[in-house]
Write a protein that holds these residues in place. Structure first.
Motif, PDB file in Angstrom:
ATOM      1  N   VAL A  34      16.841  58.154  37.976  1.00  0.00           N
ATOM      2  CA  VAL A  34      18.287  57.635  37.947  1.00  0.00           C
ATOM      3  C   VAL A  34      19.140  58.988  37.767  1.00  0.00           C
ATOM      4  CG1 VAL A  34      20.154  56.334  36.966  1.00  0.00           C
ATOM      5  CG2 VAL A  34      17.927  55.442  37.465  1.00  0.00           C
ATOM      6  N   GLU A  35      20.080  59.232  38.650  1.00  0.00           N
ATOM      7  CA  GLU A  35      21.136  60.367  38.370  1.00  0.00           C
ATOM      8  C   GLU A  35      22.339  59.640  37.719  1.00  0.00           C
ATOM      9  OE1 GLU A  35      20.520  63.602  41.768  1.00  0.00           O
ATOM     10  OE2 GLU A  35      21.823  61.801  42.668  1.00  0.00           O
ATOM     11  N   ALA A  36      22.704  58.470  38.190  1.00  0.00           N
ATOM     12  CA  ALA A  36      23.751  57.850  37.526  1.00  0.00           C
ATOM     13  C   ALA A  36      23.710  56.327  37.742  1.00  0.00           C
ATOM     14  CB  ALA A  36      25.174  58.139  37.988  1.00  0.00           C
ATOM     15  N   ALA A  37      24.382  55.883  36.681  1.00  0.00           N
ATOM     16  CA  ALA A  37      24.275  54.104  36.790  1.00  0.00           C
ATOM     17  C   ALA A  37      25.798  53.514  36.657  1.00  0.00           C
ATOM     18  CB  ALA A  37      23.304  53.629  35.643  1.00  0.00           C
ATOM     19  N   GLY A  38      26.215  52.873  37.735  1.00  0.00           N
ATOM     20  CA  GLY A  38      27.481  52.092  37.587  1.00  0.00           C
ATOM     21  C   GLY A  38      27.387  50.893  36.361  1.00  0.00           C
ATOM     22  N   VAL A  39      28.659  50.890  35.754  1.00  0.00           N
ATOM     23  CA  VAL A  39      28.660  49.678  34.809  1.00  0.00           C
ATOM     24  C   VAL A  39      29.792  48.621  35.317  1.00  0.00           C
ATOM     25  CG1 VAL A  39      28.907  49.029  32.350  1.00  0.00           C
ATOM     26  CG2 VAL A  39      28.050  51.183  32.807  1.00  0.00           C
ATOM     27  N   ASN A  40      29.499  47.432  35.342  1.00  0.00           N
ATOM     28  CA  ASN A  40      30.209  46.579  35.946  1.00  0.00           C
ATOM     29  C   ASN A  40      30.583  45.296  34.878  1.00  0.00           C
ATOM     30  OD1 ASN A  40      30.637  47.136  38.757  1.00  0.00           O
ATOM     31  ND2 ASN A  40      28.278  47.324  38.477  1.00  0.00           N
ATOM     32  N   PRO A  41      31.855  44.714  35.114  1.00  0.00           N
ATOM     33  CA  PRO A  41      32.108  43.571  34.034  1.00  0.00           C
ATOM     34  C   PRO A  41      31.020  42.409  33.913  1.00  0.00           C
ATOM     35  CG  PRO A  41      33.811  44.207  35.395  1.00  0.00           C
ATOM     36  CD  PRO A  41      33.035  45.030  35.892  1.00  0.00           C
ATOM     37  N   PHE A  42      30.260  42.395  35.344  1.00  0.00           N
ATOM     38  CA  PHE A  42      28.971  41.395  35.121  1.00  0.00           C
ATOM     39  C   PHE A  42      28.154  41.784  34.072  1.00  0.00           C
ATOM     40  CE2 PHE A  42      24.990  40.221  36.999  1.00  0.00           C
ATOM     41  CZ  PHE A  42      25.057  38.680  37.111  1.00  0.00           C
ATOM     42  N   ASP A  43      27.871  43.284  34.294  1.00  0.00           N
ATOM     43  CA  ASP A  43      26.771  43.403  33.086  1.00  0.00           C
ATOM     44  C   ASP A  43      27.018  43.173  31.664  1.00  0.00           C
ATOM     45  OD1 ASP A  43      25.601  44.771  35.299  1.00  0.00           O
ATOM     46  OD2 ASP A  43      26.524  46.608  34.910  1.00  0.00           O
ATOM     47  N   ALA A  44      28.356  43.181  31.467  1.00  0.00           N
ATOM     48  CA  ALA A  44      28.866  43.074  30.087  1.00  0.00           C
ATOM     49  C   ALA A  44      28.772  41.657  29.769  1.00  0.00           C
ATOM     50  CB  ALA A  44      30.351  43.572  29.731  1.00  0.00           C
ATOM     51  N   LYS A  45      29.185  40.585  30.839  1.00  0.00           N
ATOM     52  CA  LYS A  45      28.969  39.184  30.661  1.00  0.00           C
ATOM     53  C   LYS A  45      27.741  38.807  30.420  1.00  0.00           C
ATOM     54  CE  LYS A  45      32.895  38.162  33.477  1.00  0.00           C
ATOM     55  NZ  LYS A  45      33.463  37.712  34.794  1.00  0.00           N
ATOM     56  N   VAL A  46      26.696  39.310  31.036  1.00  0.00           N
ATOM     57  CA  VAL A  46      25.169  38.935  30.953  1.00  0.00           C
ATOM     58  C   VAL A  46      24.919  39.284  29.654  1.00  0.00           C
ATOM     59  CG1 VAL A  46      23.018  39.506  31.620  1.00  0.00           C
ATOM     60  CG2 VAL A  46      24.607  39.088  33.506  1.00  0.00           C
ATOM     61  N   ARG A  47      25.131  40.637  29.232  1.00  0.00           N
ATOM     62  CA  ARG A  47      24.761  41.031  27.978  1.00  0.00           C
ATOM     63  C   ARG A  47      25.256  40.386  26.621  1.00  0.00           C
ATOM     64  NH1 ARG A  47      28.640  44.033  26.737  1.00  0.00           N
ATOM     65  NH2 ARG A  47      29.319  42.286  25.313  1.00  0.00           N
ATOM     66  N   SER A  48      26.547  39.495  26.782  1.00  0.00           N
ATOM     67  CA  SER A  48      27.182  38.930  25.569  1.00  0.00           C
ATOM     68  C   SER A  48      26.475  37.454  25.743  1.00  0.00           C
ATOM     69  CB  SER A  48      28.531  38.465  26.240  1.00  0.00           C
ATOM     70  OG  SER A  48      28.820  37.686  27.252  1.00  0.00           O
ATOM     71  N   GLY A  49      25.677  37.042  26.604  1.00  0.00           N
ATOM     72  CA  GLY A  49      25.176  35.780  26.722  1.00  0.00           C
ATOM     73  C   GLY A  49      25.981  34.899  27.727  1.00  0.00           C
ATOM     74  N   ALA A  50      27.122  35.182  28.027  1.00  0.00           N
ATOM     75  CA  ALA A  50      27.983  34.318  28.603  1.00  0.00           C
ATOM     76  C   ALA A  50      27.449  33.704  30.028  1.00  0.00           C
ATOM     77  CB  ALA A  50      29.476  34.876  29.061  1.00  0.00           C
ATOM     78  N   MET A  51      26.468  34.444  30.523  1.00  0.00           N
ATOM     79  CA  MET A  51      25.970  33.944  31.879  1.00  0.00           C
ATOM     80  C   MET A  51      24.627  33.088  31.672  1.00  0.00           C
ATOM     81  SD  MET A  51      28.171  35.171  33.999  1.00  0.00           S
ATOM     82  CE  MET A  51      27.485  34.731  35.647  1.00  0.00           C
ATOM     83  N   GLU A  52      24.365  32.520  30.381  1.00  0.00           N
ATOM     84  CA  GLU A  52      23.138  32.042  30.329  1.00  0.00           C
ATOM     85  C   GLU A  52      23.051  30.475  30.842  1.00  0.00           C
ATOM     86  OE1 GLU A  52      19.846  32.952  28.475  1.00  0.00           O
ATOM     87  OE2 GLU A  52      20.707  34.358  29.745  1.00  0.00           O
ATOM     88  N   HIS A  53      24.421  30.211  31.038  1.00  0.00           N
ATOM     89  CA  HIS A  53      24.504  28.672  31.584  1.00  0.00           C
ATOM     90  C   HIS A  53      23.992  28.875  33.195  1.00  0.00           C
ATOM     91  CE1 HIS A  53      28.297  30.683  32.626  1.00  0.00           C
ATOM     92  NE2 HIS A  53      28.194  29.621  33.811  1.00  0.00           N
ATOM     93  N   ALA A  54      24.359  30.069  33.961  1.00  0.00           N
ATOM     94  CA  ALA A  54      24.018  30.063  35.259  1.00  0.00           C
ATOM     95  C   ALA A  54      22.464  30.592  35.628  1.00  0.00           C
ATOM     96  CB  ALA A  54      24.994  31.085  35.658  1.00  0.00           C
ATOM     97  N   PHE A  55      22.007  31.554  34.518  1.00  0.00           N
ATOM     98  CA  PHE A  55      20.610  31.971  34.640  1.00  0.00           C
ATOM     99  C   PHE A  55      20.201  32.635  33.681  1.00  0.00           C
ATOM    100  CE2 PHE A  55      21.703  36.322  35.114  1.00  0.00           C
ATOM    101  CZ  PHE A  55      22.784  36.668  35.444  1.00  0.00           C
ATOM    102  N   ARG A  56      18.860  32.589  33.544  1.00  0.00           N
ATOM    103  CA  ARG A  56      18.232  32.946  32.204  1.00  0.00           C
ATOM    104  C   ARG A  56      17.910  34.597  32.207  1.00  0.00           C
ATOM    105  NH1 ARG A  56      18.293  30.077  27.755  1.00  0.00           N
ATOM    106  NH2 ARG A  56      16.586  30.725  27.163  1.00  0.00           N
ATOM    107  N   THR A  57      18.099  35.331  31.102  1.00  0.00           N
ATOM    108  CA  THR A  57      18.034  36.620  31.139  1.00  0.00           C
ATOM    109  C   THR A  57      16.814  36.804  30.004  1.00  0.00           C
ATOM    110  OG1 THR A  57      20.353  37.176  31.843  1.00  0.00           O
ATOM    111  CG2 THR A  57      18.763  38.957  30.607  1.00  0.00           C
TER     112      THR A  57
END
Length: 303
Positions: A34-57
């Protein structure tokens, strides 16, 4: 390898740099350094646990959905790419020294790694939104968040297609929006009146379509300016349905379309605004920025 890791869901502070096993390229995959990695609002939502209702991480987890890098391993069945090639594409664990890609596009040697890493998610989202709005040359499109990643790229693509764009942004980003070929205006109180003054439509529909890439409570004004919910689309507001406004679901990303966008960026026809490039150990700060909605462009991590 080193990676940004979280062992539990929560605020950005749950992220820390740790050692995780090196991934191995499977069938149909390439592995990149990896040279660079983009960060998106979706990543933050998954990390917060807000997406656990949609899919398991499964935990521990490494965030990140897009990277640019140099291929260092090629899986079975993969053709058209070799070790040493620079690519950008979609991944599931991008905030790390190594990442696996199943869809990717080549990147010219002289293209900035941060620009390349910032492109896959916003590029796919912007092009999908414009297709759904079915814009035609000469029409007027209102873009909310026109100085940001998705909004900025959508604005440039629409202008290039002969669409008149009015773009909302903060006072500090008015010149950036104007540089994209759009007519800038401030968001906030009085927006309806400002847009009507710009279009000359004091009553009735003032614009032909609206793209909300800001998700900042702009949908009531958007519906008023459009004269209804038809051709009003949000890619950022989770409450869009409550306003009768369409949102767009993610299809499978297209490597062909990504390659086209890389070409446009390489030629200088469009640009992706990169607001911050941070080292991997500042992943918490990167997540804070994207979750705030005020980053002013893409946020990128470098290992």
């Amino acid at each position: 390898m080193r990676a940004a890791v979280y062992d539990r869901f929560g605020d950005p502070e749950v992220l820390h740099v740790g050692e995780v096993p090196d991934p191995q390229a499977g069938a149909g995959q390439v592995r990149v350094r990896v040279e660079a990695a983009g960060v998106n609002p979706f990543d933050a939502k998954v990390r917060s646990g807000a997406m656990e209702h949609a899919f398991r991480t499964p935990l521990p987890a490494v965030p990140g959905t897009e990277v640019s890098g140099v291929v260092d391993q090629v899986g079975d069945g993969v053709t058209g790419v070799a070790v040493g090639d620079r690519v950008t594409g979609w991944t599931g664990r991008g905030a790390a020294e190594l990442a696996l890609l199943r869809r990717w596009a080549p990147v010219p040697d002289d293209m900035d790694a941060a620009q390349a890493a910032a492109l896959p998610v916003v590029g796919e989202t912007a092009r999908r939104a414009l297709r759904l709005l079915d814009l035609r040359p000469g029409e007027t499109l209102l873009v909310h968040g026109a100085s940001g990643g998705v909004g900025g790229l959508a604005t440039q693509l629409a202008v290039a297609a002969g669409v008149r764009v009015i773009g909302t942004a903060s006072a500090a980003n008015q010149e950036r929006v104007a540089g994209y070929g759009a007519t800038p205006t401030r968001y906030g109180a009085g927006l309806v009146e400002r847009v009507r003054a710009l279009t000359g439509h004091g009553t009735g529909p003032a614009v032909d379509a609206v793209l909300d890439a800001a998700g900042a409570g702009v949908l009531p004004d958007s519906v008023a300016l459009r004269g209804g919910t038809d051709r009003v689309l949000s890619v950022a507001d989770p409450d869009a349905a409550a306003h009768g406004v369409a949102s767009s679901e993610r299809p499978e990303p297209s490597a062909v379309e990504l390659a086209e966008l890389v070409g446009l960026v390489a030629r200088g026809a469009v640009t992706v605004p990169v607001a911050a490039v941070l080292p991997l150990d500042q992943a918490p700060r990167a997540h804070e920025l994207v979750a705030s909605g005020r980053a002013g462009g893409k946020v990128v991590l470098v290992p």
